[in-house]
Design an enzyme around this catalytic site. Sequence first.
Site, PDB file in Angstrom:
ATOM      1  N   GLY A 224       0.806  -1.222   0.000  1.00  0.00           N
ATOM      2  CA  GLY A 224       0.000   0.000   0.000  1.00  0.00           C
ATOM      3  C   GLY A 224       0.835   1.266   0.000  1.00  0.00           C
TER       4      GLY A 224
ATOM      5  N   VAL B  78       2.224   2.764   2.412  1.00  0.00           N
ATOM      6  CA  VAL B  78       3.409   2.699   3.265  1.00  0.00           C
ATOM      7  C   VAL B  78       4.393   1.664   2.719  1.00  0.00           C
ATOM      8  CG1 VAL B  78       4.242   2.103   5.564  1.00  0.00           C
ATOM      9  CG2 VAL B  78       2.189   3.503   5.323  1.00  0.00           C
ATOM     10  N   GLY B  79       3.919   0.418   2.549  1.00  0.00           N
ATOM     11  CA  GLY B  79       4.804  -0.674   2.132  1.00  0.00           C
ATOM     12  C   GLY B  79       5.494  -0.397   0.804  1.00  0.00           C
TER      13      GLY B  79
ATOM     14  N   CYS C 169      -4.356   8.463   8.624  1.00  0.00           N
ATOM     15  CA  CYS C 169      -3.691   8.301   9.927  1.00  0.00           C
ATOM     16  C   CYS C 169      -4.268   9.106  11.078  1.00  0.00           C
ATOM     17  CB  CYS C 169      -2.219   8.680   9.793  1.00  0.00           C
ATOM     18  SG  CYS C 169      -1.283   7.440   8.908  1.00  0.00           S
ATOM     19  N   PHE C 170      -4.440  10.411  10.893  1.00  0.00           N
ATOM     20  CA  PHE C 170      -4.688  11.266  12.051  1.00  0.00           C
ATOM     21  C   PHE C 170      -5.903  10.833  12.874  1.00  0.00           C
ATOM     22  CE2 PHE C 170      -2.291  15.320  10.555  1.00  0.00           C
ATOM     23  CZ  PHE C 170      -1.095  14.634  10.727  1.00  0.00           C
TER      24      PHE C 170
ATOM     25  N   LYS D 206      -7.695   8.100  12.756  1.00  0.00           N
ATOM     26  CA  LYS D 206      -7.612   6.704  13.195  1.00  0.00           C
ATOM     27  C   LYS D 206      -6.672   6.561  14.399  1.00  0.00           C
ATOM     28  CE  LYS D 206      -4.931   3.793  11.184  1.00  0.00           C
ATOM     29  NZ  LYS D 206      -4.220   3.020  10.178  1.00  0.00           N
TER      30      LYS D 206
ATOM     31  N   LYS E  96      -5.013  15.905   0.596  1.00  0.00           N
ATOM     32  CA  LYS E  96      -3.968  16.935   0.516  1.00  0.00           C
ATOM     33  C   LYS E  96      -3.430  16.909  -0.908  1.00  0.00           C
ATOM     34  CE  LYS E  96       0.170  15.717   2.243  1.00  0.00           C
ATOM     35  NZ  LYS E  96       1.231  15.117   3.095  1.00  0.00           N
TER      36      LYS E  96
ATOM     37  N   ARG F  43      -8.755   8.919   1.519  1.00  0.00           N
ATOM     38  CA  ARG F  43      -9.232   8.381   2.796  1.00  0.00           C
ATOM     39  C   ARG F  43      -9.436   9.510   3.815  1.00  0.00           C
ATOM     40  NH1 ARG F  43      -4.994   3.570   3.644  1.00  0.00           N
ATOM     41  NH2 ARG F  43      -3.655   5.154   2.720  1.00  0.00           N
TER      42      ARG F  43
HETATM   43  C1  UDX Z   1       0.601  11.983   8.494  1.00  0.00           C
HETATM   44  C2  UDX Z   1       1.895  12.340   9.250  1.00  0.00           C
HETATM   45  O1  UDX Z   1       2.357  13.629   8.848  1.00  0.00           O
HETATM   46  C3  UDX Z   1       2.954  11.306   8.991  1.00  0.00           C
HETATM   47  O2  UDX Z   1       4.110  11.587   9.750  1.00  0.00           O
HETATM   48  C4  UDX Z   1       2.403   9.952   9.353  1.00  0.00           C
HETATM   49  O3  UDX Z   1       3.344   8.951   9.087  1.00  0.00           O
HETATM   50  C5  UDX Z   1       1.121   9.663   8.605  1.00  0.00           C
HETATM   51  O4  UDX Z   1       0.169  10.691   8.843  1.00  0.00           O
HETATM   52  P1  UDX Z   1      -0.250  12.246   5.981  1.00  0.00           P
HETATM   53  O5  UDX Z   1      -1.583  11.840   6.535  1.00  0.00           O
HETATM   54  O6  UDX Z   1       0.242  11.550   4.766  1.00  0.00           O
HETATM   55  O7  UDX Z   1       0.876  12.058   7.105  1.00  0.00           O
HETATM   56  O8  UDX Z   1      -0.282  13.818   5.625  1.00  0.00           O
HETATM   57  P2  UDX Z   1      -0.039  15.171   6.432  1.00  0.00           P
HETATM   58  O9  UDX Z   1       0.888  15.988   5.634  1.00  0.00           O
HETATM   59  O10 UDX Z   1       0.330  14.942   7.855  1.00  0.00           O
HETATM   60  O11 UDX Z   1      -1.473  15.878   6.360  1.00  0.00           O
HETATM   61  C6  UDX Z   1      -2.597  15.386   7.069  1.00  0.00           C
HETATM   62  C7  UDX Z   1      -3.767  16.313   6.890  1.00  0.00           C
HETATM   63  O12 UDX Z   1      -3.576  17.528   7.578  1.00  0.00           O
HETATM   64  C8  UDX Z   1      -4.040  16.706   5.435  1.00  0.00           C
HETATM   65  O13 UDX Z   1      -5.425  16.683   5.192  1.00  0.00           O
HETATM   66  C9  UDX Z   1      -3.489  18.105   5.345  1.00  0.00           C
HETATM   67  O14 UDX Z   1      -4.093  18.856   4.345  1.00  0.00           O
HETATM   68  C10 UDX Z   1      -3.823  18.633   6.723  1.00  0.00           C
HETATM   69  N1  UDX Z   1      -2.972  19.763   7.145  1.00  0.00           N
HETATM   70  C11 UDX Z   1      -1.628  19.596   7.268  1.00  0.00           C
HETATM   71  C12 UDX Z   1      -3.547  20.981   7.439  1.00  0.00           C
HETATM   72  O15 UDX Z   1      -4.770  21.139   7.352  1.00  0.00           O
HETATM   73  N2  UDX Z   1      -2.758  22.001   7.863  1.00  0.00           N
HETATM   74  C13 UDX Z   1      -1.406  21.869   8.003  1.00  0.00           C
HETATM   75  O16 UDX Z   1      -0.748  22.836   8.418  1.00  0.00           O
HETATM   76  C14 UDX Z   1      -0.831  20.632   7.694  1.00  0.00           C
HETATM   77  P1  ADP Z   2      -1.255   1.771   4.242  1.00  0.00           P
HETATM   78  O1  ADP Z   2      -1.709   3.157   3.923  1.00  0.00           O
HETATM   79  O2  ADP Z   2      -1.074   1.539   5.717  1.00  0.00           O
HETATM   80  O3  ADP Z   2      -0.067   1.323   3.467  1.00  0.00           O
HETATM   81  P2  ADP Z   2      -3.020   0.266   2.495  1.00  0.00           P
HETATM   82  O4  ADP Z   2      -4.457  -0.068   2.694  1.00  0.00           O
HETATM   83  O5  ADP Z   2      -2.636   1.186   1.392  1.00  0.00           O
HETATM   84  O6  ADP Z   2      -2.481   0.788   3.889  1.00  0.00           O
HETATM   85  O7  ADP Z   2      -2.178  -1.093   2.256  1.00  0.00           O
HETATM   86  C1  ADP Z   2      -2.352  -2.276   2.959  1.00  0.00           C
HETATM   87  C2  ADP Z   2      -2.218  -3.455   1.989  1.00  0.00           C
HETATM   88  O8  ADP Z   2      -2.116  -4.672   2.750  1.00  0.00           O
HETATM   89  C3  ADP Z   2      -3.408  -3.668   1.052  1.00  0.00           C
HETATM   90  O9  ADP Z   2      -2.954  -3.607  -0.285  1.00  0.00           O
HETATM   91  C4  ADP Z   2      -3.941  -5.077   1.405  1.00  0.00           C
HETATM   92  O10 ADP Z   2      -4.377  -5.801   0.260  1.00  0.00           O
HETATM   93  C5  ADP Z   2      -2.708  -5.726   2.009  1.00  0.00           C
HETATM   94  N1  ADP Z   2      -3.000  -6.855   2.914  1.00  0.00           N
HETATM   95  C6  ADP Z   2      -3.878  -6.916   3.935  1.00  0.00           C
HETATM   96  N2  ADP Z   2      -3.849  -8.132   4.547  1.00  0.00           N
HETATM   97  C7  ADP Z   2      -2.906  -8.860   3.897  1.00  0.00           C
HETATM   98  C8  ADP Z   2      -2.376 -10.201   4.053  1.00  0.00           C
HETATM   99  N3  ADP Z   2      -2.798 -11.024   5.026  1.00  0.00           N
HETATM  100  N4  ADP Z   2      -1.425 -10.617   3.185  1.00  0.00           N
HETATM  101  C9  ADP Z   2      -0.967  -9.787   2.217  1.00  0.00           C
HETATM  102  N5  ADP Z   2      -1.411  -8.528   2.020  1.00  0.00           N
HETATM  103  C10 ADP Z   2      -2.365  -8.059   2.847  1.00  0.00           C
END
Ligand code: UDX
Ligand code: ADP
Length: 480
Positions: free
Chosen positions: A10, A12-13, A272-273, A275, A335, A342
């Site tokens: 996904g 991250v990975g 992330c935030f 959740k 963003k 999401r």
């Molecule tokens: C966040 C964390 O920054 C990151 O370290 C963590 O690993 C995953 O979660 P991300 O969700 O990808 O990363 O984006 P981020 O840049 O943090 O923005 C999150 C949300 O906050 C976005 O909707 C962005 O538009 C909003 N935001 C950010 C603001 O509204 N104002 C700001 O000043 C900064």
């Molecule tokens: P993130 O933003 O944390 O990377 P994603 O939803 O983008 O999350 O990615 C998670 C991925 O993990 C999905 O592509 C999903 O298909 C995969 N996944 C979930 N469970 C398994 C599993 N048991 N084996 C292999 N892949 C998996």
Amino acid sequence: MVKICCIGAGYVGGPTMAVIALKCPSIEVVVVDISVNRINAWNSDQLPIYEPGLDDVVKECRGRNLFFSTDVEKHVYEADIIFVSVNTPTKTRGLGAGKAADLTYWESAARMIADVSKSDKIVVEKSTVPVRTAEAIEKILNHNSKGIHFSILSNPEFLAEGTAIQDLLNPDRVLIGGRETPEGQKAVQALKEVYAHWVPEDRIITSNLWSAELAKLVANAFLAQRISSVNAVSALCEATGADVSQVAYSVGKDSRIGTKFLNASVGFGGSCFQKDILNLVYICECNGLAEVANYWKQVIKINDYQKNRFVNRVVSSMFNTVSQKKIAVLGFAFKKDTGDTRETAAIDVCKGLLGDNATISIYDPQVTEDQIQRDLAMNKFDWDHPIHLQPLSPASVKKLRVTWDAYEAAKEAHGVCILTEWDEFKQLDYQRIYDNMQKPAFIFDGRNVIDPKKLREIGFIVYSIGRPLDPWLENLPAMS
Ligand code: UDX
Ligand code: ADP
Ligand code: UDX
């Protein structure tokens, strides 16, 4: 040759493994996923995620020491180090519904690792998990009758979407948590050696497992808290005539506070935030810390308030109704520089406008119509649980258009809402947009990307978050 396998291809990975492969030519990295479509996309020219710089990194390494595969078991069996980067959504039912993390995917990955392994392995938690998950995973893994030992590490990912490659190449820090036993420390050292290929030693932090797990949740809670703080101040600025950009600039110049992450907005989104804060809240509640739970919950409440406030502004400015009016929505991703939607604020704003019977026309350079339809059909917390999908009501479908052109979206609209800070929105020909709109023409800038003065000169009635209001907007019913 060290072999790394990452379960979960996904947001991250994928990028994380691509950068490890780029920086460590002596390591073979295989990213596996149960989704055939995702793996096919990673093996094609059209990667499944949009991330600046990612294409180049993947092109350089794919087939060399970076591979994408659906043969999960084979690669887990062969690996020395296994990263687990599967989704950990918020639970929608049962104990802790709406707050606790759903570890179904994690647990099934752990059971599969235990089943197929024939040698000792290091298992790395990459996806964000509740504190002490490692303990549960450890139990599943090490209660095997094969005499195999698994070392569990927590190595949370701090990359932000849209800047993933830069964040990975030049991280503020890499955090590795492990057991304080000799085996635990050996595993920490092994993972440290991977990152030491390109990350300076003083940026690689080691800690115990629980500190690493908790640090990730707390980092995201602190970041989100800054946005909710500045967003709360933006409401006060609108009420008083202060300008939130000026306030935030002055406040941020104090080095104890810092300048980053103080941009007022229509609300934070992303996977992330919300959740992670819900997760933190749940952990506090489980530990009998109601006050602490309430403190962090407030960060989410202000975010919901900010999204509602934006919708109320739009409706009340346009004579208290948007029924039958066309509203153009520019930007749907949570963003800029990502196609990820999401928990984007755009979902709540669009639902609010549709709820008031508006017709909306959406343009985002990276989000497909299909994705938008799905997002608007989902209930809160359903992103990773598509089973609950409810189709949009036929009435709403009729009132929703998605276009591939900002000018088309704004044509004959009564109002324009900017919901994502895409750079291209700063360069649009706003005179052309104005000429083709209904009058009076409104623009609601949820990201403070446009210059209100220039737009007022063209003739727009402009609303920007937390900035002095147009006289038009001043005497409207109180915003709540
Ligand atoms: C966040 C964390 O920054 C990151 O370290 C963590 O690993 C995953 O979660 P991300 O969700 O990808 O990363 O984006 P981020 O840049 O943090 O923005 C999150 C949300 O906050 C976005 O909707 C962005 O538009 C909003 N935001 C950010 C603001 O509204 N104002 C700001 O000043 C900064
Ligand atoms: P993130 O933003 O944390 O990377 P994603 O939803 O983008 O999350 O990615 C998670 C991925 O993990 C999905 O592509 C999903 O298909 C995969 N996944 C979930 N469970 C398994 C599993 N048991 N084996 C292999 N892949 C998996
Ligand atoms: C504060 C502001 O810092 C200063 O800019 C403003 O002009 C006046 O108010 P002051 O109250 O003198 O200054 O001290 P400060 O260093 O901010 O500490 C305030 C309190 O917070 C103290 O009780 C301090 O012990 C506490 N504190 C500070 C912590 O508990 N933890 C910290 O990390 C920092």
